[in-house]
Design an enzyme around this catalytic site. Sequence first.
Site, PDB file in Angstrom:
ATOM      1  N   CYS A   4      16.477  30.956  58.347  1.00 11.46           N
ATOM      2  CA  CYS A   4      17.192  29.836  59.321  1.00 11.46           C
ATOM      3  C   CYS A   4      18.559  29.573  58.965  1.00 11.46           C
ATOM      4  O   CYS A   4      19.291  28.787  59.803  1.00 11.46           O
ATOM      5  CB  CYS A   4      16.197  28.413  58.989  1.00 11.46           C
ATOM      6  SG  CYS A   4      16.715  27.706  57.554  1.00 11.46           S
TER       7      CYS A   4
ATOM      8  N   HIS B 168      34.296  35.161  52.201  1.00 12.82           N
ATOM      9  CA  HIS B 168      33.279  35.902  51.887  1.00 12.82           C
ATOM     10  C   HIS B 168      32.017  35.079  51.126  1.00 12.82           C
ATOM     11  O   HIS B 168      31.270  35.733  50.593  1.00 12.82           O
ATOM     12  CB  HIS B 168      33.761  36.790  50.643  1.00 12.82           C
ATOM     13  CG  HIS B 168      34.769  38.023  51.486  1.00 12.82           C
ATOM     14  ND1 HIS B 168      35.543  38.620  50.547  1.00 12.82           N
ATOM     15  CD2 HIS B 168      34.940  38.253  52.712  1.00 12.82           C
ATOM     16  CE1 HIS B 168      36.264  39.504  51.620  1.00 12.82           C
ATOM     17  NE2 HIS B 168      35.802  39.240  52.688  1.00 12.82           N
TER      18      HIS B 168
ATOM     19  N   CYS C 194      19.745  30.468  53.391  1.00 10.35           N
ATOM     20  CA  CYS C 194      18.316  31.051  53.756  1.00 10.35           C
ATOM     21  C   CYS C 194      18.374  32.083  54.856  1.00 10.35           C
ATOM     22  O   CYS C 194      19.034  32.138  55.779  1.00 10.35           O
ATOM     23  CB  CYS C 194      17.596  29.920  54.622  1.00 10.35           C
ATOM     24  SG  CYS C 194      15.876  30.232  55.016  1.00 10.35           S
TER      25      CYS C 194
HETATM   26  N1  APR Z   1      48.547  37.692  39.826  1.00 10.67           N
HETATM   27  C1  APR Z   1      48.970  38.158  41.310  1.00 10.67           C
HETATM   28  N2  APR Z   1      48.192  39.181  41.417  1.00 10.67           N
HETATM   29  C2  APR Z   1      47.384  39.855  40.566  1.00 10.67           C
HETATM   30  C3  APR Z   1      47.104  39.382  39.342  1.00 10.67           C
HETATM   31  C4  APR Z   1      47.842  38.174  38.970  1.00 10.67           C
HETATM   32  N3  APR Z   1      47.902  37.496  37.587  1.00 10.67           N
HETATM   33  N4  APR Z   1      46.153  40.096  38.625  1.00 10.67           N
HETATM   34  C5  APR Z   1      45.985  40.941  39.541  1.00 10.67           C
HETATM   35  N5  APR Z   1      46.420  41.003  40.747  1.00 10.67           N
HETATM   36  C6  APR Z   1      46.529  41.728  42.162  1.00 10.67           C
HETATM   37  C7  APR Z   1      46.237  43.118  41.803  1.00 10.67           C
HETATM   38  O1  APR Z   1      47.159  43.591  41.682  1.00 10.67           O
HETATM   39  C8  APR Z   1      45.379  43.556  43.078  1.00 10.67           C
HETATM   40  O2  APR Z   1      46.159  43.888  44.058  1.00 10.67           O
HETATM   41  O3  APR Z   1      45.249  41.009  42.876  1.00 10.67           O
HETATM   42  C9  APR Z   1      44.642  42.159  43.685  1.00 10.67           C
HETATM   43  C10 APR Z   1      43.196  42.148  43.253  1.00 10.67           C
HETATM   44  O4  APR Z   1      42.664  43.124  43.985  1.00 10.67           O
HETATM   45  P1  APR Z   1      41.067  43.055  44.355  1.00 10.67           P
HETATM   46  O5  APR Z   1      40.539  43.561  42.684  1.00 10.67           O
HETATM   47  O6  APR Z   1      40.803  44.542  45.206  1.00 10.67           O
HETATM   48  O7  APR Z   1      40.528  41.842  44.970  1.00 10.67           O
HETATM   49  P2  APR Z   1      40.447  41.363  46.643  1.00 10.67           P
HETATM   50  O8  APR Z   1      41.576  42.102  47.072  1.00 10.67           O
HETATM   51  O9  APR Z   1      40.240  40.011  46.363  1.00 10.67           O
HETATM   52  O10 APR Z   1      39.403  42.136  46.930  1.00 10.67           O
HETATM   53  C11 APR Z   1      38.876  41.868  48.288  1.00 10.67           C
HETATM   54  O11 APR Z   1      36.829  43.133  48.025  1.00 10.67           O
HETATM   55  O12 APR Z   1      35.146  43.636  46.885  1.00 10.67           O
HETATM   56  C12 APR Z   1      35.465  42.831  47.759  1.00 10.67           C
HETATM   57  O13 APR Z   1      34.588  40.790  48.605  1.00 10.67           O
HETATM   58  C13 APR Z   1      35.271  41.320  47.544  1.00 10.67           C
HETATM   59  O14 APR Z   1      36.599  39.653  48.235  1.00 10.67           O
HETATM   60  C14 APR Z   1      36.646  40.920  47.648  1.00 10.67           C
HETATM   61  C15 APR Z   1      37.409  41.868  48.545  1.00 10.67           C
END
Ligand code: APR
Length: 237
Positions: free
Chosen positions: A120, A109, A117
């Site tokens: 380019c 991501h 840019c």
């Molecule tokens: N240890 C393990 N898991 C954890 C912890 C922890 N200490 N704290 C939170 N989590 C888990 C939560 O339960 C949740 O399932 O991490 C997950 C985070 O989920 P999101 O906040 O949705 O993040 P992510 O899955 O990385 O989002 C994916 O969405 O918004 C876009 O581009 C953005 O890369 C991101 C993508």
Amino acid sequence: MTDIRNLVILTGAGISAESGVATFRGPGGLWEGHRVERICTPQALADDPALVHRFYDARRAALATVEPNIAHHALARLDAAWPGDLLVVTQNVDNLHERAGSGRLLHMHGELRSALCAICEHRTPHDGDLPPGAACPACGAHALRPDIVFFGEMPYQMDRIEAALATADLFVSIGTSGAVYPAAGFVQRATHYGAATLELNLEHSAGSGLFDETRLGPASTLVPEWINTLLSNRQTA
Ligand code: APR
């Protein structure tokens, strides 16, 4: 579990949560207070570049206040010790995996500390604020933007990720809600190719039913435990 040689590890915001980096969908998550469609879309960048650049400037500045945690360091230790193929595919745009020492790493991501840019597509390492209209060092166009994959844009290096999944013996997902594709579909790709699948997460995710095994708990506990077992099994194999 059959002999494991090739690993693909997907990480999400949950692996950085214990470093103090807010997750996206949890309480106090990054998107609270910031409507997603206001920030992370090509339209938002066109409509209000100053807001989008300010949002990422704040997140980039916050990197100086956080450190890799036990889970990042455990993955770096695995990277150094693992003789087979290993690829950490992170959805995160922070630099905590690199700072812990992970080398075999791919940011699908994008990265906060990179500027892209829009003309380019040259990438420039970037710290500090990135004002809208900053000039590209390669082509001179005043079109540098955050090197972040916005909603509706194609994540980076998908061919490389698919190739790694195709030869994986084990796919491990750490700290992701399974809410956003294509990352949320990697477990099904891995299963299709015959890999075993393991989820390490604080709570059940949208994809939990798709994994061979789900372990619930903080990454700082689950990741070192899993890696210690993996490495000790390898030594006795
Ligand atoms: N240890 C393990 N898991 C954890 C912890 C922890 N200490 N704290 C939170 N989590 C888990 C939560 O339960 C949740 O399932 O991490 C997950 C985070 O989920 P999101 O906040 O949705 O993040 P992510 O899955 O990385 O989002 C994916 O969405 O918004 C876009 O581009 C953005 O890369 C991101 C993508």
